[in-house]
Design an enzyme around this catalytic site. Structure first.
Site, PDB file in Angstrom:
ATOM      1  N   TYR A  72       0.830  -1.203   0.000  1.00 15.02           N
ATOM      2  CA  TYR A  72       0.000   0.000   0.000  1.00 15.02           C
ATOM      3  C   TYR A  72       0.866   1.256   0.000  1.00 15.02           C
ATOM      4  O   TYR A  72       1.770   1.404   0.823  1.00 15.02           O
ATOM      5  CB  TYR A  72      -0.921   0.006   1.224  1.00 15.02           C
ATOM      6  CG  TYR A  72      -2.227   0.690   0.936  1.00 15.02           C
ATOM      7  CD1 TYR A  72      -3.341  -0.029   0.533  1.00 15.02           C
ATOM      8  CD2 TYR A  72      -2.331   2.077   1.019  1.00 15.02           C
ATOM      9  CE1 TYR A  72      -4.534   0.604   0.230  1.00 15.02           C
ATOM     10  CE2 TYR A  72      -3.514   2.722   0.707  1.00 15.02           C
ATOM     11  CZ  TYR A  72      -4.609   1.978   0.320  1.00 15.02           C
ATOM     12  OH  TYR A  72      -5.783   2.621   0.005  1.00 15.02           O
ATOM     13  N   ASP A 112     -11.415   1.888   9.937  1.00 11.96           N
ATOM     14  CA  ASP A 112     -12.431   2.171   8.923  1.00 11.96           C
ATOM     15  C   ASP A 112     -13.043   0.830   8.523  1.00 11.96           C
ATOM     16  O   ASP A 112     -12.719  -0.219   9.102  1.00 11.96           O
ATOM     17  CB  ASP A 112     -11.876   2.985   7.754  1.00 11.96           C
ATOM     18  CG  ASP A 112     -10.815   2.267   6.925  1.00 11.96           C
ATOM     19  OD1 ASP A 112     -10.670   1.031   7.060  1.00 11.96           O
ATOM     20  OD2 ASP A 112     -10.123   2.945   6.129  1.00 11.96           O
ATOM     21  N   CYS A 113     -13.948   0.828   7.547  1.00  9.47           N
ATOM     22  CA  CYS A 113     -14.703  -0.396   7.274  1.00  9.47           C
ATOM     23  C   CYS A 113     -13.800  -1.526   6.805  1.00  9.47           C
ATOM     24  O   CYS A 113     -13.855  -2.655   7.324  1.00  9.47           O
ATOM     25  CB  CYS A 113     -15.848  -0.142   6.293  1.00  9.47           C
ATOM     26  SG  CYS A 113     -15.365   0.264   4.594  1.00  9.47           S
ATOM     27  N   SER A 114     -12.931  -1.232   5.846  1.00 11.56           N
ATOM     28  CA  SER A 114     -12.063  -2.292   5.310  1.00 11.56           C
ATOM     29  C   SER A 114     -10.869  -2.556   6.215  1.00 11.56           C
ATOM     30  O   SER A 114     -10.320  -3.661   6.216  1.00 11.56           O
ATOM     31  CB  SER A 114     -11.596  -1.946   3.894  1.00 11.56           C
ATOM     32  OG  SER A 114     -10.951  -0.689   3.867  1.00 11.56           O
ATOM     33  N   ASP A 116      -8.030  -2.638   0.852  1.00  8.06           N
ATOM     34  CA  ASP A 116      -9.226  -1.858   0.519  1.00  8.06           C
ATOM     35  C   ASP A 116     -10.411  -2.747   0.165  1.00  8.06           C
ATOM     36  O   ASP A 116     -10.245  -3.862  -0.344  1.00  8.06           O
ATOM     37  CB  ASP A 116      -8.940  -0.921  -0.654  1.00  8.06           C
ATOM     38  CG  ASP A 116      -8.075   0.260  -0.252  1.00  8.06           C
ATOM     39  OD1 ASP A 116      -8.043   0.608   0.944  1.00  8.06           O
ATOM     40  OD2 ASP A 116      -7.426   0.849  -1.144  1.00  8.06           O
ATOM     41  N   ALA A 117     -11.612  -2.207   0.376  1.00  9.61           N
ATOM     42  CA  ALA A 117     -12.829  -2.983   0.147  1.00  9.61           C
ATOM     43  C   ALA A 117     -12.947  -3.481  -1.290  1.00  9.61           C
ATOM     44  O   ALA A 117     -13.307  -4.638  -1.527  1.00  9.61           O
ATOM     45  CB  ALA A 117     -14.057  -2.150   0.527  1.00  9.61           C
ATOM     46  N   HIS A 167     -18.476  -0.033   0.617  1.00 14.60           N
ATOM     47  CA  HIS A 167     -18.489  -0.450   2.024  1.00 14.60           C
ATOM     48  C   HIS A 167     -18.311  -1.956   2.134  1.00 14.60           C
ATOM     49  O   HIS A 167     -18.704  -2.715   1.234  1.00 14.60           O
ATOM     50  CB  HIS A 167     -19.817  -0.026   2.677  1.00 14.60           C
ATOM     51  CG  HIS A 167     -19.856  -0.230   4.173  1.00 14.60           C
ATOM     52  ND1 HIS A 167     -18.973   0.389   5.019  1.00 14.60           N
ATOM     53  CD2 HIS A 167     -20.659  -0.992   4.966  1.00 14.60           C
ATOM     54  CE1 HIS A 167     -19.243   0.035   6.273  1.00 14.60           C
ATOM     55  NE2 HIS A 167     -20.253  -0.821   6.259  1.00 14.60           N
ATOM     56  N   HIS A 218     -19.908  -4.323  11.596  1.00 11.55           N
ATOM     57  CA  HIS A 218     -19.130  -3.434  10.729  1.00 11.55           C
ATOM     58  C   HIS A 218     -18.737  -2.141  11.425  1.00 11.55           C
ATOM     59  O   HIS A 218     -19.269  -1.795  12.485  1.00 11.55           O
ATOM     60  CB  HIS A 218     -19.919  -3.117   9.451  1.00 11.55           C
ATOM     61  CG  HIS A 218     -21.116  -2.238   9.669  1.00 11.55           C
ATOM     62  ND1 HIS A 218     -21.576  -1.354   8.712  1.00 11.55           N
ATOM     63  CD2 HIS A 218     -21.955  -2.083  10.736  1.00 11.55           C
ATOM     64  CE1 HIS A 218     -22.649  -0.711   9.158  1.00 11.55           C
ATOM     65  NE2 HIS A 218     -22.894  -1.131  10.371  1.00 11.55           N
TER      66      HIS A 218
END
Length: 309
Positions: free
Chosen positions: A94, A209-211, A228-229, A263, A275
């Protein structure tokens, strides 16, 4: 010319910024060494928190002891890739920018040659050689073990050595020996963070965060998945939406599932979603029925199945 040097993060969680000038005055405590993440996050009210995302200021977070590869240097900042966070943005890891002050060069990092201590508590104190509290480290921080004692685990740190308490960690023979968990284990890992405020770019128990949440709960069970998602939705095993099981990752897209994916959450079972929703909210378990998420659900992926025998 690219520098291509391996360095280690030397703060509990280093924020990976989009550019060398992305941080704001309010972010000062997040870009120093030592950092003061609790104070920084306390000052980040809703609007400046939202700007981390809407202003494209932050990309990710990197934990203490994680390796980064420096690509270039500019005004006290370094452009890096993070090999432990797979990404379609860069095959090496990343990408983003870190303050160089939050990194330490260590040519003798022993993580691939030693036993590994993995922090299992939400947060754990790292003690100095004098057994004085030194840093508060995040869940899933991984450090090489130098020596096991009855009351202490001596670990290698980016700067030298330190001590962790045995009750705060799980020790494995190697990082490859980290236990592969089940779908239920992924759920169990995530449940302990219910109520933790969402943080854009978050990859630590200071905020996810979500991911970052789905990545970290899979990591806690021995699975390194994309950061990442949208990348997570392309890897793992595809699961039909009528065959999802607890621990599967669920993905959501705009335009009632037909638009851009935005998401990810973890299927809890019984029609529920575990989540980290968005800025201003906290990690939660919700019923999917009659929610926007029910309409936007577009895909499911399973990672925990990959090592089943």
């Amino acid at each position: 010319m690219a520098i291509q040097q391996k360095w280690l993060v030397s703060v509990p969680a280093a924020t990976l910024w989009t550019a060398s000038d992305s941080s704001r005055e309010i972010d000062f405590e997040a870009i120093t060494n030592p950092v003061n993440l609790d104070s920084w996050l306390e000052k980040l009210t809703y609007e400046p928190r939202l700007e981390l995302c809407d202003g494209n200021l932050v990309q990710s977070q990197v934990l203490y002891g994680e390796e980064v590869i420096i690509l270039e240097e500019k005004d006290g900042w370094v452009h890096v890739v993070v090999p432990s966070q797979p990404s379609s943005k860069d095959g090496r890891g990343y990408p983003g920018w870190l303050p160089k002050a939050q990194l330490t060069k260590n040519e003798d990092w022993k993580l691939d040659r030693r036993m590994a201590a993995v922090i299992q508590k939400k947060k754990a104190t790292l003690y100095s050689n004098d057994r004085e509290p030194e840093l508060v480290l995040s869940y899933q921080t991984i450090l090489p073990v130098l020596k096991e004692e009855a009351e202490w685990i001596q670990v290698q740190t980016p700067e030298g050595a330190g001590y962790l308490k045995p009750e705060d960690v799980q020790v494995y023979e190697t990082i490859e020996a980290i236990r592969k968990g089940s779908g239920k284990d992924i759920i169990d890992a995530g449940e302990q963070f219910i109520g933790l405020p969402y943080l854009w770019g978050g990859m630590s128990s200071f905020g996810y965060d979500c991911s970052g949440f789905s990545y970290s709960m899979c990591k806690a069970n021995g699975f390194i998945i994309p950061r990442d998602a949208h990348d997570q939705a392309e890897a793992g095993y595809s699961v039909e939406l009528d065959a999802i099981e607890p621990g599967d990752l669920l993905f959501f897209a705009y335009e009632e599932g037909k638009g851009k994916l935005h998401h990810v959450g973890i299927y809890y079972g019984d029609g529920k979603l575990l989540h980290s929703p968005n800025t201003g909210k906290t990690i939660e378990i919700i019923d999917l029925k009659d929610t926007i998420y029910e309409k936007e659900l577009c895909a499911a992926r399973r990672y925990w199945q990959e090592t089943e025998e």
